[in-house]
Design a protein around this motif. Structure first.
Motif, PDB file in Angstrom:
ATOM      1  N   THR A   7       0.712  -1.190  -0.146  1.00 32.57           N
ATOM      2  CA  THR A   7      -0.040   0.112  -0.079  1.00 32.57           C
ATOM      3  C   THR A   7       0.807   1.263   0.133  1.00 32.57           C
ATOM      4  N   PHE A   8       0.407   2.249  -1.052  1.00 36.06           N
ATOM      5  CA  PHE A   8       1.351   3.369  -1.206  1.00 36.06           C
ATOM      6  C   PHE A   8       0.404   4.700  -1.289  1.00 36.06           C
ATOM      7  N   GLU A   9       0.870   5.732  -0.786  1.00 39.58           N
ATOM      8  CA  GLU A   9       0.113   6.947  -0.768  1.00 39.58           C
ATOM      9  C   GLU A   9       1.112   7.984  -1.594  1.00 39.58           C
ATOM     10  N   ASN A  10       0.650   8.789  -2.578  1.00 43.01           N
ATOM     11  CA  ASN A  10       1.096   9.584  -3.617  1.00 43.01           C
ATOM     12  C   ASN A  10       0.369  10.896  -3.654  1.00 43.01           C
ATOM     13  N   LYS A  11       0.892  12.017  -3.788  1.00 40.67           N
ATOM     14  CA  LYS A  11       0.393  13.309  -4.028  1.00 40.67           C
ATOM     15  C   LYS A  11      -0.282  13.187  -5.453  1.00 40.67           C
ATOM     16  N   VAL A  12      -1.449  13.976  -5.679  1.00 38.02           N
ATOM     17  CA  VAL A  12      -1.877  14.413  -6.898  1.00 38.02           C
ATOM     18  C   VAL A  12      -1.710  15.667  -7.161  1.00 38.02           C
ATOM     19  N   ASP A  13      -1.129  16.354  -8.211  1.00 31.69           N
ATOM     20  CA  ASP A  13      -0.986  17.612  -8.573  1.00 31.69           C
ATOM     21  C   ASP A  13      -2.284  18.372  -8.852  1.00 31.69           C
ATOM     22  N   ALA A 101     -11.286  10.391 -11.234  1.00 31.20           N
ATOM     23  CA  ALA A 101     -10.839  10.973  -9.990  1.00 31.20           C
ATOM     24  C   ALA A 101     -12.243  11.203  -8.959  1.00 31.20           C
ATOM     25  N   ASP A 102     -13.389  11.914  -9.850  1.00 34.46           N
ATOM     26  CA  ASP A 102     -14.499  12.510  -9.113  1.00 34.46           C
ATOM     27  C   ASP A 102     -15.198  10.986  -8.529  1.00 34.46           C
ATOM     28  N   TYR A 103     -15.432   9.842  -9.528  1.00 34.43           N
ATOM     29  CA  TYR A 103     -15.988   8.807  -9.057  1.00 34.43           C
ATOM     30  C   TYR A 103     -15.548   8.358  -7.652  1.00 34.43           C
ATOM     31  N   ALA A 104     -14.235   8.333  -7.575  1.00 36.97           N
ATOM     32  CA  ALA A 104     -13.471   7.778  -6.196  1.00 36.97           C
ATOM     33  C   ALA A 104     -13.259   8.863  -5.215  1.00 36.97           C
ATOM     34  N   GLY A 105     -13.746  10.198  -5.619  1.00 33.74           N
ATOM     35  CA  GLY A 105     -13.410  11.348  -4.606  1.00 33.74           C
ATOM     36  C   GLY A 105     -11.815  11.720  -4.367  1.00 33.74           C
ATOM     37  N   ILE A 106     -10.976  11.189  -5.320  1.00 30.04           N
ATOM     38  CA  ILE A 106      -9.704  11.504  -5.151  1.00 30.04           C
ATOM     39  C   ILE A 106      -9.406  13.062  -5.793  1.00 30.04           C
ATOM     40  N   SER A 107      -8.583  13.694  -4.869  1.00 23.60           N
ATOM     41  CA  SER A 107      -8.228  15.223  -5.188  1.00 23.60           C
ATOM     42  C   SER A 107      -6.561  15.417  -5.066  1.00 23.60           C
ATOM     43  N   ASN A 108      -6.219  15.496  -3.980  1.00 24.98           N
ATOM     44  CA  ASN A 108      -4.820  15.840  -3.546  1.00 24.98           C
ATOM     45  C   ASN A 108      -3.874  14.703  -3.244  1.00 24.98           C
ATOM     46  N   LEU A 109      -4.788  13.476  -2.915  1.00 22.66           N
ATOM     47  CA  LEU A 109      -3.794  12.367  -2.390  1.00 22.66           C
ATOM     48  C   LEU A 109      -4.457  11.038  -2.986  1.00 22.66           C
ATOM     49  N   ALA A 110      -3.679  10.080  -3.325  1.00 14.62           N
ATOM     50  CA  ALA A 110      -4.064   8.725  -3.759  1.00 14.62           C
ATOM     51  C   ALA A 110      -3.251   7.757  -2.967  1.00 14.62           C
ATOM     52  N   PRO A 124      -7.910   8.686   0.339  1.00 17.65           N
ATOM     53  CA  PRO A 124      -7.019   8.300   1.412  1.00 17.65           C
ATOM     54  C   PRO A 124      -8.161   7.950   2.938  1.00 17.65           C
ATOM     55  N   ASP A 125      -9.115   8.731   2.870  1.00 21.01           N
ATOM     56  CA  ASP A 125     -10.316   8.498   3.800  1.00 21.01           C
ATOM     57  C   ASP A 125     -10.903   7.342   3.715  1.00 21.01           C
ATOM     58  N   ALA A 126     -11.284   7.229   2.470  1.00 15.82           N
ATOM     59  CA  ALA A 126     -12.375   6.251   1.862  1.00 15.82           C
ATOM     60  C   ALA A 126     -11.704   4.808   2.171  1.00 15.82           C
ATOM     61  N   HIS A 127     -10.477   4.474   1.972  1.00 12.35           N
ATOM     62  CA  HIS A 127      -9.522   3.639   2.010  1.00 12.35           C
ATOM     63  C   HIS A 127      -9.339   3.082   3.600  1.00 12.35           C
ATOM     64  N   LYS A 128      -8.937   4.043   4.349  1.00 14.26           N
ATOM     65  CA  LYS A 128      -8.976   3.952   5.719  1.00 14.26           C
ATOM     66  C   LYS A 128     -10.352   3.464   6.323  1.00 14.26           C
ATOM     67  N   ALA A 129     -11.419   3.976   5.932  1.00 15.47           N
ATOM     68  CA  ALA A 129     -12.764   3.577   6.309  1.00 15.47           C
ATOM     69  C   ALA A 129     -13.080   2.206   6.030  1.00 15.47           C
ATOM     70  N   SER A 130     -12.549   1.685   4.923  1.00 14.97           N
ATOM     71  CA  SER A 130     -12.700   0.309   4.008  1.00 14.97           C
ATOM     72  C   SER A 130     -12.019  -0.655   5.248  1.00 14.97           C
ATOM     73  N   LEU A 131     -10.961  -0.190   5.794  1.00 17.90           N
ATOM     74  CA  LEU A 131     -10.156  -1.393   6.311  1.00 17.90           C
ATOM     75  C   LEU A 131     -10.862  -2.171   7.521  1.00 17.90           C
ATOM     76  N   PRO A 132     -11.711  -1.696   8.313  1.00 18.94           N
ATOM     77  CA  PRO A 132     -12.084  -2.651   9.344  1.00 18.94           C
ATOM     78  C   PRO A 132     -13.176  -3.515   8.705  1.00 18.94           C
ATOM     79  N   ASP A 133     -13.872  -3.522   7.677  1.00 25.15           N
ATOM     80  CA  ASP A 133     -14.756  -4.406   6.710  1.00 25.15           C
ATOM     81  C   ASP A 133     -13.525  -5.647   6.179  1.00 25.15           C
ATOM     82  N   ARG A 134     -12.524  -5.068   5.561  1.00 20.77           N
ATOM     83  CA  ARG A 134     -11.548  -5.894   5.151  1.00 20.77           C
ATOM     84  C   ARG A 134     -11.068  -6.782   6.072  1.00 20.77           C
TER      85      ARG A 134
END
Length: 152
Positions: A7-13, A101-110, A124-134
């Motif tokens: 799992t990796f987090e990168n900036k979106v310009d 990007a709109d569909y996934a709510g991605i703006s400045n970080l992915a 990032p926040d959506a991924h974090k929220a999905s972790l307990p279910d996973r």
């Protein structure tokens, strides 16, 4: 076929450009064409991405395995009809299509999440929220590996 892990987090310009994690770029570069496929996930509020080999397997499944007009064919066709081939430069930078990007709510970080033969791209926040279910889905999981050359 590529094996995407980690799992990796990168900036979106501001222009929607983001860099593939180096590990993923190395795997995708093996085919020499510096591109991959991306599409909205049919199962989560994220994007799915894969190499050409995986996308070809999806296409072959439509033609060979899915019964015409079945739910399986419709699901596989959804992937094919919504997928876009995305090219990246020598540093791994690519433009994330705005509607994706709109569909996934991605703006400045992915967040890039390895899923074996494919990877996901999350806000990032959506991924974090999905972790307990996973994590809950993984509890009690018994790993049964196929032996090389075994049919089942």
């Amino acid at each position: 076929m590529a094996l995407f892990t980690g799992t990796f987090e990168n900036k979106v310009d501001q222009k929607g450009r983001v860099s593939l994690p180096a590990d993923y770029r190395d795997l995708l570069s093996d085919n020499g064409n510096r591109s991959f496929y991306i599409f909205p996930s049919p199962n989560a509020d994220c994007l799915e991405a894969c190499d050409e080999t995986f996308m070809q397997r999806v296409a072959d499944s439509i033609e060979e395995q899915a019964a015409m007009f079945s739910e399986e064919e419709q699901g596989l066709s959804y992937i094919i009809s919504n997928a876009r081939r995305v090219s990246y430069d020598s540093t791994g930078r690519f433009v994330l299509p705005a509607e994706f990007a709109d569909y996934a709510g991605i703006s400045n970080l992915a967040v890039f999440v390895g899923m074996a033969a494919r990877f996901q791209i999350w806000q990032p926040d959506a991924h974090k929220a999905s972790l307990p279910d996973r994590r809950n889905q993984a509890r009690g999981l018994t790993l049964k590996l196929k032996r090389p050359g075994a049919d089942q």
